[in-house]
Structures are given as structure tokens and as C-alpha cells.
Design a protein around this motif. Structure first.
Motif, PDB file in Angstrom:
ATOM      1  N   GLU A 249       4.645   1.348   3.336  1.00  0.00           N
ATOM      2  CA  GLU A 249       5.650   1.857   2.391  1.00  0.00           C
ATOM      3  C   GLU A 249       6.768   0.854   2.127  1.00  0.00           C
ATOM      4  O   GLU A 249       7.227   0.688   1.010  1.00  0.00           O
ATOM      5  CB  GLU A 249       6.235   3.171   2.932  1.00  0.00           C
ATOM      6  CG  GLU A 249       7.160   3.869   1.987  1.00  0.00           C
ATOM      7  CD  GLU A 249       6.448   4.410   0.745  1.00  0.00           C
ATOM      8  OE1 GLU A 249       7.152   4.631  -0.256  1.00  0.00           O
ATOM      9  OE2 GLU A 249       5.228   4.599   0.762  1.00  0.00           O
ATOM     10  N   THR A 250       7.203   0.153   3.158  1.00  0.00           N
ATOM     11  CA  THR A 250       8.305  -0.795   3.029  1.00  0.00           C
ATOM     12  C   THR A 250       7.907  -2.081   2.323  1.00  0.00           C
ATOM     13  O   THR A 250       8.745  -2.722   1.705  1.00  0.00           O
ATOM     14  CB  THR A 250       8.817  -1.173   4.443  1.00  0.00           C
ATOM     15  OG1 THR A 250       8.973   0.021   5.195  1.00  0.00           O
ATOM     16  CG2 THR A 250      10.131  -1.888   4.378  1.00  0.00           C
ATOM     17  N   TYR A 251       6.638  -2.448   2.404  1.00  0.00           N
ATOM     18  CA  TYR A 251       6.200  -3.772   1.961  1.00  0.00           C
ATOM     19  C   TYR A 251       5.512  -3.820   0.601  1.00  0.00           C
ATOM     20  O   TYR A 251       5.426  -4.866  -0.009  1.00  0.00           O
ATOM     21  CB  TYR A 251       5.264  -4.378   3.006  1.00  0.00           C
ATOM     22  CG  TYR A 251       5.878  -4.406   4.372  1.00  0.00           C
ATOM     23  CD1 TYR A 251       6.882  -5.308   4.687  1.00  0.00           C
ATOM     24  CD2 TYR A 251       5.471  -3.514   5.355  1.00  0.00           C
ATOM     25  CE1 TYR A 251       7.472  -5.321   5.932  1.00  0.00           C
ATOM     26  CE2 TYR A 251       6.051  -3.534   6.616  1.00  0.00           C
ATOM     27  CZ  TYR A 251       7.044  -4.437   6.895  1.00  0.00           C
ATOM     28  OH  TYR A 251       7.623  -4.444   8.126  1.00  0.00           O
ATOM     29  N   ILE A 252       4.967  -2.713   0.153  1.00  0.00           N
ATOM     30  CA  ILE A 252       4.176  -2.692  -1.071  1.00  0.00           C
ATOM     31  C   ILE A 252       4.868  -1.799  -2.099  1.00  0.00           C
ATOM     32  O   ILE A 252       5.337  -0.713  -1.775  1.00  0.00           O
ATOM     33  CB  ILE A 252       2.753  -2.140  -0.789  1.00  0.00           C
ATOM     34  CG1 ILE A 252       2.052  -2.970   0.281  1.00  0.00           C
ATOM     35  CG2 ILE A 252       1.923  -2.080  -2.052  1.00  0.00           C
ATOM     36  CD1 ILE A 252       1.719  -4.375  -0.135  1.00  0.00           C
ATOM     37  N   SER A 253       4.898  -2.237  -3.341  1.00  0.00           N
ATOM     38  CA  SER A 253       5.577  -1.457  -4.379  1.00  0.00           C
ATOM     39  C   SER A 253       4.766  -0.230  -4.809  1.00  0.00           C
ATOM     40  O   SER A 253       5.335   0.732  -5.303  1.00  0.00           O
ATOM     41  CB  SER A 253       5.880  -2.336  -5.593  1.00  0.00           C
ATOM     42  OG  SER A 253       4.678  -2.820  -6.148  1.00  0.00           O
ATOM     43  N   ALA A 254       3.458  -0.253  -4.610  1.00  0.00           N
ATOM     44  CA  ALA A 254       2.628   0.891  -4.981  1.00  0.00           C
ATOM     45  C   ALA A 254       2.982   2.095  -4.112  1.00  0.00           C
ATOM     46  O   ALA A 254       3.278   1.957  -2.924  1.00  0.00           O
ATOM     47  CB  ALA A 254       1.155   0.545  -4.806  1.00  0.00           C
ATOM     48  N   ASP A 255       2.957   3.280  -4.707  1.00  0.00           N
ATOM     49  CA  ASP A 255       3.246   4.508  -3.977  1.00  0.00           C
ATOM     50  C   ASP A 255       1.946   5.084  -3.429  1.00  0.00           C
ATOM     51  O   ASP A 255       1.244   5.828  -4.119  1.00  0.00           O
ATOM     52  CB  ASP A 255       3.948   5.509  -4.889  1.00  0.00           C
ATOM     53  CG  ASP A 255       4.322   6.793  -4.164  1.00  0.00           C
ATOM     54  OD1 ASP A 255       4.113   6.874  -2.935  1.00  0.00           O
ATOM     55  OD2 ASP A 255       4.813   7.717  -4.829  1.00  0.00           O
ATOM     56  N   PHE A 256       1.623   4.739  -2.198  1.00  0.00           N
ATOM     57  CA  PHE A 256       0.382   5.197  -1.580  1.00  0.00           C
ATOM     58  C   PHE A 256       0.393   6.697  -1.288  1.00  0.00           C
ATOM     59  O   PHE A 256      -0.604   7.258  -0.877  1.00  0.00           O
ATOM     60  CB  PHE A 256       0.097   4.418  -0.301  1.00  0.00           C
ATOM     61  CG  PHE A 256      -0.277   2.985  -0.543  1.00  0.00           C
ATOM     62  CD1 PHE A 256      -1.403   2.655  -1.258  1.00  0.00           C
ATOM     63  CD2 PHE A 256       0.506   1.959  -0.058  1.00  0.00           C
ATOM     64  CE1 PHE A 256      -1.751   1.334  -1.494  1.00  0.00           C
ATOM     65  CE2 PHE A 256       0.170   0.632  -0.272  1.00  0.00           C
ATOM     66  CZ  PHE A 256      -0.959   0.326  -0.997  1.00  0.00           C
ATOM     67  N   PHE A 257       1.556   7.338  -1.468  1.00  0.00           N
ATOM     68  CA  PHE A 257       1.633   8.782  -1.267  1.00  0.00           C
ATOM     69  C   PHE A 257       1.387   9.550  -2.568  1.00  0.00           C
ATOM     70  O   PHE A 257       1.377  10.769  -2.575  1.00  0.00           O
ATOM     71  CB  PHE A 257       2.994   9.160  -0.667  1.00  0.00           C
ATOM     72  CG  PHE A 257       3.124   8.707   0.748  1.00  0.00           C
ATOM     73  CD1 PHE A 257       2.584   9.443   1.785  1.00  0.00           C
ATOM     74  CD2 PHE A 257       3.752   7.507   1.047  1.00  0.00           C
ATOM     75  CE1 PHE A 257       2.677   9.017   3.088  1.00  0.00           C
ATOM     76  CE2 PHE A 257       3.854   7.072   2.354  1.00  0.00           C
ATOM     77  CZ  PHE A 257       3.313   7.824   3.377  1.00  0.00           C
TER      78      PHE A 257
ATOM     79  N   TYR B 199      -6.496  -6.205  -3.312  1.00  0.00           N
ATOM     80  CA  TYR B 199      -5.712  -6.572  -2.137  1.00  0.00           C
ATOM     81  C   TYR B 199      -4.980  -5.360  -1.552  1.00  0.00           C
ATOM     82  O   TYR B 199      -4.759  -5.295  -0.341  1.00  0.00           O
ATOM     83  CB  TYR B 199      -4.736  -7.716  -2.436  1.00  0.00           C
ATOM     84  CG  TYR B 199      -3.491  -7.333  -3.203  1.00  0.00           C
ATOM     85  CD1 TYR B 199      -2.341  -6.919  -2.531  1.00  0.00           C
ATOM     86  CD2 TYR B 199      -3.448  -7.408  -4.589  1.00  0.00           C
ATOM     87  CE1 TYR B 199      -1.200  -6.572  -3.226  1.00  0.00           C
ATOM     88  CE2 TYR B 199      -2.308  -7.069  -5.284  1.00  0.00           C
ATOM     89  CZ  TYR B 199      -1.181  -6.646  -4.604  1.00  0.00           C
ATOM     90  OH  TYR B 199      -0.053  -6.305  -5.284  1.00  0.00           O
ATOM     91  N   GLU B 200      -4.649  -4.366  -2.371  1.00  0.00           N
ATOM     92  CA  GLU B 200      -3.996  -3.163  -1.856  1.00  0.00           C
ATOM     93  C   GLU B 200      -4.972  -2.329  -1.028  1.00  0.00           C
ATOM     94  O   GLU B 200      -4.602  -1.785   0.010  1.00  0.00           O
ATOM     95  CB  GLU B 200      -3.422  -2.331  -3.010  1.00  0.00           C
ATOM     96  CG  GLU B 200      -2.249  -3.001  -3.696  1.00  0.00           C
ATOM     97  CD  GLU B 200      -1.822  -2.311  -4.968  1.00  0.00           C
ATOM     98  OE1 GLU B 200      -0.615  -2.373  -5.263  1.00  0.00           O
ATOM     99  OE2 GLU B 200      -2.678  -1.728  -5.683  1.00  0.00           O
ATOM    100  N   ILE B 201      -6.217  -2.264  -1.484  1.00  0.00           N
ATOM    101  CA  ILE B 201      -7.249  -1.557  -0.717  1.00  0.00           C
ATOM    102  C   ILE B 201      -7.438  -2.243   0.637  1.00  0.00           C
ATOM    103  O   ILE B 201      -7.503  -1.592   1.676  1.00  0.00           O
ATOM    104  CB  ILE B 201      -8.578  -1.505  -1.497  1.00  0.00           C
ATOM    105  CG1 ILE B 201      -8.415  -0.635  -2.743  1.00  0.00           C
ATOM    106  CG2 ILE B 201      -9.723  -1.012  -0.620  1.00  0.00           C
ATOM    107  CD1 ILE B 201      -9.600  -0.674  -3.695  1.00  0.00           C
ATOM    108  N   ILE B 202      -7.517  -3.571   0.620  1.00  0.00           N
ATOM    109  CA  ILE B 202      -7.714  -4.328   1.861  1.00  0.00           C
ATOM    110  C   ILE B 202      -6.526  -4.153   2.795  1.00  0.00           C
ATOM    111  O   ILE B 202      -6.696  -3.952   3.998  1.00  0.00           O
ATOM    112  CB  ILE B 202      -7.980  -5.817   1.548  1.00  0.00           C
ATOM    113  CG1 ILE B 202      -9.332  -5.959   0.851  1.00  0.00           C
ATOM    114  CG2 ILE B 202      -7.921  -6.666   2.804  1.00  0.00           C
ATOM    115  CD1 ILE B 202      -9.591  -7.318   0.240  1.00  0.00           C
ATOM    116  N   LEU B 203      -5.310  -4.205   2.246  1.00  0.00           N
ATOM    117  CA  LEU B 203      -4.119  -4.010   3.081  1.00  0.00           C
ATOM    118  C   LEU B 203      -4.080  -2.618   3.698  1.00  0.00           C
ATOM    119  O   LEU B 203      -3.749  -2.467   4.875  1.00  0.00           O
ATOM    120  CB  LEU B 203      -2.841  -4.249   2.266  1.00  0.00           C
ATOM    121  CG  LEU B 203      -2.466  -5.689   2.001  1.00  0.00           C
ATOM    122  CD1 LEU B 203      -1.276  -5.751   1.046  1.00  0.00           C
ATOM    123  CD2 LEU B 203      -2.126  -6.402   3.299  1.00  0.00           C
ATOM    124  N   LEU B 204      -4.421  -1.615   2.917  1.00  0.00           N
ATOM    125  CA  LEU B 204      -4.434  -0.257   3.460  1.00  0.00           C
ATOM    126  C   LEU B 204      -5.515  -0.113   4.527  1.00  0.00           C
ATOM    127  O   LEU B 204      -5.296   0.504   5.573  1.00  0.00           O
ATOM    128  CB  LEU B 204      -4.630   0.758   2.334  1.00  0.00           C
ATOM    129  CG  LEU B 204      -4.546   2.229   2.726  1.00  0.00           C
ATOM    130  CD1 LEU B 204      -3.268   2.537   3.515  1.00  0.00           C
ATOM    131  CD2 LEU B 204      -4.638   3.113   1.496  1.00  0.00           C
TER     132      LEU B 204
END
Length: 116
Positions: free
Chosen positions: A52-60, A76-81
Motif C-alpha cells: 500500500e505504501t509503495y505502489i500507487s495502484a489501489d490493490f484494495f 510488474y504489479e502482479i509480480i510484486l503482489l
């Protein structure tokens, strides 16, 4: 649920697949589908808090019923998650190992494991 996937969204299974490809767990492969899905969702839910702190996308911003996020993630967001999920899985494994060590005693655990 309709079996066709809308390409404008990222589905949980895409993230789960990336996570499962990165871990080697006999326990996860022994679970039935419902139990596995519940466990994976738990890892993902805990993992997205860390991002939440590092990525601008709202994963919630997700739809639990449709098992998808309400947006299309970049690769890259999928990989990071998925990596964040792996960190949660590792924490669980470490905690489980520590509980086992306490329950059987440090000396017995060391001799059983064959290392310090």
C-alpha cells in the motif's frame, strides 16, 4: 459466474498462479481447491497491505464475488503482489518452524533437522 474473463480486469488467479510458481510447498498442493483458495486469498490480502505504501495502484479496489481487481494490473504489479504473498508465506513457514522447535525442544529439533 461467467467463465469468460473480461480483459479489462486482473483476476485473483493470475496473481495466485504467479505466487504458486515461486514457492515449493507440499502442503499447498495437498489442499482441496476451497481451502487452497482461502489460504491464497489470505496471503494476498496480507501482501497487499505491505504494498500500500509503495505502489500507487489501489490493490484494495477489488470485487471479492467476481474474484478480481476492478482494474487491469501491469505485469510488474502482479509480480510484486505475488512476491508480497511469498513473504507472507515465508513468515508463516518460519513461525510454524519456531512453534515446532519450542514444542519438541531445541536439542531434539537440531538433531532431527541435522543442522543448527
Amino acid at each position: 459466474m461467467d467463465e469468460t474473463k473480461d480483459p479489462n480486469y486482473t483476476y485473483y488467479e493470475e496473481v495466485y498462479k504467479s505466487f504458486l510458481n515461486s514457492v515449493d510447498s507440499y502442503d499447498l498442493y495437498q489442499m482441496d481447491n476451497d481451502e487452497l483458495e482461502e489460504r491464497l486469498y489470505g496471503y494476498m490480502d496480507a501482501g497487499r497491505v505491505a504494498l500500500e505504501t509503495y505502489i500507487s495502484a489501489d490493490f484494495f479496489d477489488d470485487d471479492i464475488e467476481a474474484k478480481r481487481f476492478n482494474f487491469k494490473m501491469k505485469r510488474y504489479e502482479i509480480i510484486l503482489l505475488a512476491k508480497s504473498m511469498k513473504l507472507e508465506w515465508i513468515r508463516e513457514q518460519k513461525h510454524s518452524q519456531e512453534l515446532m522447535r519450542k514444542s519438541i525442544g531445541d536439542r531434539d529439533y537440531s538433531s532431527t533437522q541435522g543442522y543448527q
